[in-house]
Design an enzyme around this catalytic site. Structure first.
Site, mmCIF file in Angstrom:
data_model
loop_
_atom_site.group_PDB
_atom_site.id
_atom_site.type_symbol
_atom_site.label_atom_id
_atom_site.label_comp_id
_atom_site.label_asym_id
_atom_site.label_seq_id
_atom_site.Cartn_x
_atom_site.Cartn_y
_atom_site.Cartn_z
ATOM 1 C CD GLU A 226 119.323 182.649 -18.132
ATOM 2 O OE1 GLU A 226 118.161 182.255 -17.986
ATOM 3 O OE2 GLU A 226 119.731 183.187 -19.186
ATOM 4 C CD GLU A 309 115.681 185.429 -16.544
ATOM 5 O OE1 GLU A 309 115.346 184.877 -17.613
ATOM 6 O OE2 GLU A 309 116.760 186.029 -16.384
#
Length: 637
Positions: A226, A309
């Site tokens: 991320e 995710e």
């Protein structure tokens, strides 16, 4: 650590009619006649039903050629050994589960319907001190990956170097910040890159024989984590890609994960076909516009829709209500991805525990709004912290996955049995300050000004920030100290010898005294000891023991710290982590059965605030998250 100054007291993918070229025309020469035969065969999906897809053929002579192991991306799909494949995966972190329970948790993940396991690799667990590499015990990643392979589970590996994961400092070793000058993490700072090169130079070669194309379970390896939510240093990302390619080869699939917004993807991805860009987003968001956006950041035909995710629950900080998410809503959101041939990885399939001093922390609007994570990492996942699967979320998600699997799912294993061993009566062993001889400077670290905990090797600090702009989170006294406007200088610092997860216990005179205390002090005498001294409200060590009569009686259990203040717990020298029932919501700590033994089991706690007046810790057979608040302490997301 004790410090004292000297002088003071998108849309769904379209499946083509003809799939990627997998084998080619066969040519057979017959004396003077030649002809070309074109064959097509239907591929049956292995784990998830996809529309029938035909495959082209590779050239071969006289006999069909065996299909080599190959995992690849083409036509906006994943392909496994020439057949279309859908990833239905889940995060399960080897470092949050006792190694003796790895197989139990993986079998339960298979029973949920998963075909792939995703795991981070925490640098700080594997290199706790500079140059000391650890790949045993909780850090035995090779054994974990081989076990996945044995159980026919594929693996997506996330080696960072930054992992987030609600793990101390996002996986960075604390000693990075003790260096002078300190390297700048998550950047192209040459000093930082040199350390990453050394770390990955030890880790990545271990993964090479475990890559899918080499006969192992690893189908993809993530670069960073991320990053678009943090920075935009493309030189840093490119260096990581080059480094990974140098160790893993050019055929390994590298991937990035970023939040599903244009800004995050612009900053966190490398355009082109060298790296596959995956996304994550809030459960319940419409996934298909995000998958459409994802395609813009991948090469044409190289963007199978994948949420790396898919959140099955959420994390909880000390002082918050225990986070819960609705089982049916979670399952329905997953189906929205699967029904249009999307892939998803459940975060988490099984959360586990933040044993030792490894829990992370977050911040709110500013750096001072510090929010440390619980010791439990249950996450309200379908496989609970203690491995339990008899719950509505497991069943709801399993029902959805079963509808998209072309093979029957394995039967559901039973929950592991729990046991209670009665109340554990503790005795105050010593004040924390009794551990130190302040007149003896040989055990002290001397400095003109206070030094940070990282500089003196102390890890116990409630957890370093693992996400956001304030991850540069050194601990301790970080500035000069003044008394009556005069700066205090000439400090002596005394580190406290407490060992972390997966470490050999340091010599601790209080710990050592615990194991001999019960042979030298009778039960009646212990009860007659000064009660006021036993319950003194200063940091102190307390110890007790409980007896397990038969090996067959060794089961999982929980320690209840109701009426205690805040502290750290060791069972048979195993660092369970922190308790803080005054803050809540976690009242109990999970004790895996492999930590226990037949005979005497020893409990040592360092209570920092206020001990239970009765000096009792209870063993219970279920977790409790109702401390710190009145009534039911559950936060519905």
């Amino acid at each position: 650590m004790i410090l004292r100054p000297k002088k003071t007291n998108s849309g769904a993918p379209t499946l083509p009619a003809m799939a990627k070229n997998r084998s080619s025309k066969a040519t057979i020469l017959l004396i003077f006649i030649s002809f070309i035969a074109f064959c097509a065969f239907v591929i049956v999906p292995v784990f998830a039903p996809l529309p029938s897809i035909q495959s082209r053929h590779h050239a071969h002579h006289s006999h069909p050629k065996k299909v080599h192991r190959k995992f690849e991306i083409a036509d906006d799909m994943f392909w496994k050994d020439g057949e279309p494949f859908r990833i239905i995966g889940g995060d399960l972190h080897y470092f949050r589960v006792h190694p003796e329970y790895w197989e139990d948790r993986l079998l339960k993940a298979k029973a949920l319907g998963l075909n792939t396991i995703q795991t981070y690799v925490p640098w700080n667990l594997h290199e706790p001190t500079p140059g000391k590499l650890v790949f045993e015990g909780f850090a035995d990643i090779e054994s974990f990956l081989n076990l996945c392979h044995k159980l026919d589970l594929l693996v997506m590996v996330r080696p960072g170097p930054y992992i987030c994961a609600e793990w101390d400092w996002g996986g960075f070793p604390s000693w990075l910040s003790s260096m002078n000058p300190s390297p700048i993490p998550r950047s192209s700072d040459p000093a930082f890159l040199k350390l990453v090169e050394r770390w990955w130079g030890k880790l990545l070669p271990k993964l090479v024989p475990l890559l899918y194309d080499n006969g192992g379970p690893i189908i993809m390896v993530q670069v960073e984590n991320e990053y678009g939510s943090y920075g935009d240093d493309k030189a840093y990302l490119q260096h990581l890609i080059t480094l990974a390619r140098g160790h893993l080869g050019h055929d390994a699939i590298l991937y990035t994960t970023d939040g599903g917004s244009r800004e995050n993807l612009e900053k966190g991805t490398i355009r082109g076909d060298s790296v596959f860009s995956a996304v994550d987003f809030t459960t319940g968001d419409d996934p298909w516009p995000i998958f459409k956006l994802q395609k813009e950041f991948n090469a044409p035909g190289k963007s199978p829709p994948l949420s790396t995710e898919f959140y099955t629950g959420w994390l909880t900080h000390w002082g918050e209500k225990n986070a819960k998410t609705d089982a049916d809503s979670t399952a329905a959101a997953l189906e929205e991805i699967l029904r249009k041939n999307g892939s998803a990885v459940l975060y988490m399939a099984h959360g586990g525990s933040n044993f030792g001093f490894y829990n992370g922390a977050n911040t709110g609007a500013n750096e001072a709004d510090y929010k440390p994570d619980l010791t439990s990492y249950d996450y309200d996942a379908p496989i609970r912290e203690a491995g339990d699967v008899d719950n509505s979320k497991f069943n709801a998600i399993r029902r959805v996955i079963a509808r998209y699997s072309s093979v029957p799912l394995p039967s559901i294993p039973s929950d592991n049995k729990k046991a209670t061993y009665g109340p554990i009566h503790l005795q105050r062993q010593s004040s924390l300050f009794d551990m130190f001889d302040f007149t003896n400077s040989s055990n002290a670290i001397k400095s003109k000004n206070p030094m940070s905990m990282e500089n003196v090797g102390q890890v116990e600090n409630m957890g370093r920030v693992n996400y956001g702009p304030f991850i540069f989170d050194r601990k301790g006294i970080l500035s000069s100290v003044y008394l009556d406007r005069n700066r205090l200088q000439g400090w002596r610092m005394f580190p406290i010898p407490l060992h972390n997860l997966n470490e050999v216990p340091n010599y601790n005179p209080i710990m050592q005294a615990t194991y001999s205390a019960f042979s030298g002090i009778s039960t009646s005498r212990k009860r007659l000891m000064n009660k006021s001294e036993n319950t003194s409200k200063e940091p102190a060590f307390y110890s007790g023991h409980f007896f397990i009569g038969k090996s067959s009686q060794i089961k999982d259990t929980f320690l209840s710290f109701n009426n205690w203040g805040k502290g750290i717990v060791f069972v048979n020298d195993f660092n369970l982590g922190r308790y803080w029932p005054l803050k809540g919501p976690q009242c109990t700590l999970y004790v895996p059965a492999p930590v226990l033994k037949h005979g005497d089991n020893f409990l040592v706690i360092l209570e920092l605030e206020s001990p239970d007046p009765k000096l009792v810790v209870h063993t219970v057979d279920e977790p409790d998250f109702t401390c710190g608040f009145n009534g039911m302490n559950i936060h519905r997301m």
